[in-house]
Design a protein around this motif. Structure first.
Motif, PDB file in Angstrom:
ATOM      1  N   SER A  16      40.216  22.620 -12.174  1.00  0.00           N
ATOM      2  CA  SER A  16      41.361  23.520 -12.336  1.00  0.00           C
ATOM      3  C   SER A  16      42.537  22.763 -12.951  1.00  0.00           C
ATOM      4  CB  SER A  16      41.778  24.101 -10.991  1.00  0.00           C
ATOM      5  OG  SER A  16      42.760  23.298 -10.400  1.00  0.00           O
ATOM      6  N   TYR A  18      45.519  23.203 -11.962  1.00  0.00           N
ATOM      7  CA  TYR A  18      46.608  23.196 -10.980  1.00  0.00           C
ATOM      8  C   TYR A  18      47.175  21.782 -10.871  1.00  0.00           C
ATOM      9  CZ  TYR A  18      49.160  23.647  -6.643  1.00  0.00           C
ATOM     10  OH  TYR A  18      50.162  23.642  -5.709  1.00  0.00           O
ATOM     11  N   ILE A  23      46.375  29.113  -9.533  1.00  0.00           N
ATOM     12  CA  ILE A  23      44.995  29.448  -9.174  1.00  0.00           C
ATOM     13  C   ILE A  23      45.010  30.820  -8.518  1.00  0.00           C
ATOM     14  CG2 ILE A  23      43.060  28.844  -7.652  1.00  0.00           C
ATOM     15  CD1 ILE A  23      43.828  25.931  -7.948  1.00  0.00           C
ATOM     16  N   PHE A 149      38.742  20.895  -7.629  1.00  0.00           N
ATOM     17  CA  PHE A 149      40.045  20.358  -7.216  1.00  0.00           C
ATOM     18  C   PHE A 149      40.229  18.911  -7.705  1.00  0.00           C
ATOM     19  CE2 PHE A 149      39.568  23.856  -4.179  1.00  0.00           C
ATOM     20  CZ  PHE A 149      40.802  24.463  -4.318  1.00  0.00           C
ATOM     21  N   HIS A 234      43.751  26.166   3.774  1.00  0.00           N
ATOM     22  CA  HIS A 234      43.052  26.319   2.489  1.00  0.00           C
ATOM     23  C   HIS A 234      43.188  24.991   1.716  1.00  0.00           C
ATOM     24  CE1 HIS A 234      42.103  27.776  -1.532  1.00  0.00           C
ATOM     25  NE2 HIS A 234      41.668  28.901  -0.983  1.00  0.00           N
ATOM     26  N   LEU A 236      43.906  24.463  -1.149  1.00  0.00           N
ATOM     27  CA  LEU A 236      45.099  24.532  -1.998  1.00  0.00           C
ATOM     28  C   LEU A 236      46.367  24.265  -1.178  1.00  0.00           C
ATOM     29  CD1 LEU A 236      45.454  24.975  -4.953  1.00  0.00           C
ATOM     30  CD2 LEU A 236      45.518  27.443  -4.557  1.00  0.00           C
ATOM     31  N   HIS A 240      48.702  21.279  -2.212  1.00  0.00           N
ATOM     32  CA  HIS A 240      50.112  21.590  -2.449  1.00  0.00           C
ATOM     33  C   HIS A 240      51.003  20.703  -1.578  1.00  0.00           C
ATOM     34  CE1 HIS A 240      53.854  23.861  -1.562  1.00  0.00           C
ATOM     35  NE2 HIS A 240      53.775  24.257  -2.815  1.00  0.00           N
TER      36      HIS A 240
END
Ligand code: SF4
Ligand code: SF4
Length: 249
Positions: A16, A18, A23, A149, A234, A236, A240
């Motif tokens: 990704s 990101y 996403i 990821f 999660h 993410l 993050h």
């Protein structure tokens, strides 16, 4: 060998983009709750009564994300009048008290320590400690190492030995049987070191709170620097939080 190369070309890059590109999350994902502070106390009380985690404070109209399992029962019970769960996956916090929220969280990048950014911003090695977790937190942490990821592209890796680590990433409610192993692992990490409590179990005991067999609150054992809520968080949310805490701002 040629087939392998051909296959790689056909597959293309699966990683990704990101954080440069967003996403899209599954539509049933539950992130930061949107709380209506105008909601009647009767409805909030009904939501609190049904909450299995005792995470809702009625008078203050808050949800404790350190206890919440994001089961969504309060949203159903109150038909969204008190809380609705958004797709905002930015749930990390530097202070435990910030997780008791009316629907907002402080900017994590602004609340992390500059010292940590300087020391670990380019390279962060973590030792995972599963302190009696149910394996979901652990599995979703593992997901960060998948090609999608690709955590190591940020200079963040999980390592086998605490002697090679900059800190520990703790999951699970910390059973009494795991207490000493956790403390030994923490002691084996060279200073300065960081401690991450991941998942509501390590923050508050999660679904196991009240059990005599657990410690529950990691911060009561060793000082926690970063809290990552969820059950499990999660991937993410974890990514993050790590990027905000160690690399941004
Ligand atoms: S989503 Fe969180 S606050 Fe709501 S009922 Fe479930 S545990 Fe309680
Ligand atoms: S926080 Fe939830 S997913 Fe993580 S170990 Fe505890 S029960 Fe399992």
């Amino acid at each position: 060998m040629l087939k392998v190369i051909q296959n790689r070309i056909e597959q293309g890059c699966k990683t990704s983009n990101y954080p440069l590109e967003p996403i899209n999350l599954y539509h049933r994902y539950r992130g930061l709750p949107v709380i209506d502070s105008e909601c009647s106390l009767d409805i909030v009380q009904r939501c609190a009564d049904i909450c299995p985690q005792d995470a809702i404070q009625v008078e203050a109209k808050t949800i404790d994300l350190g206890k919440c399992t994001f089961c969504g029962q309060c949203e159903v019970e109150g038909e969204g009048a008190f809380a609705r769960f958004s797709e905002d996956f930015g749930l990390g916090a530097a202070n435990r008290g910030d997780l008791i929220t009316q629907g907002t969280l402080p900017d994590l990048a602004a609340h992390s320590k500059q010292e940590f950014k300087k020391l670990f911003g380019r390279s962060l090695q973590l030792r995972q400690v599963s302190a009696a977790g149910c394996n979901s937190c652990e599995a979703d942490t593992n997901v960060l190492n998948t090609p999608f990821f690709d955590l190591s592209r940020f200079g963040i890796d999980f390592v086998a030995s605490p002697r090679h680590a900059d800190g520990i990433h703790v999951t699970g409610p910390i059973s009494k049987n795991m207490r000493q192993a956790l403390l030994d692992t923490y002691d084996a990490v060279p200073s300065p070191k960081i401690v991450i409590a991941s998942g509501c179990c390590s923050i508050s005991g999660g679904p196991f709170y009240g059990s005599d067999e657990i410690i529950g609150d990691l911060n009561s054992l060793i000082p926690v620097d970063l809290y990552i809520p969820g059950c499990p968080p999660h991937p993410l949310t974890t990514l993050h939080a790590l990027l905000k805490f160690f690399k941004q701002g």
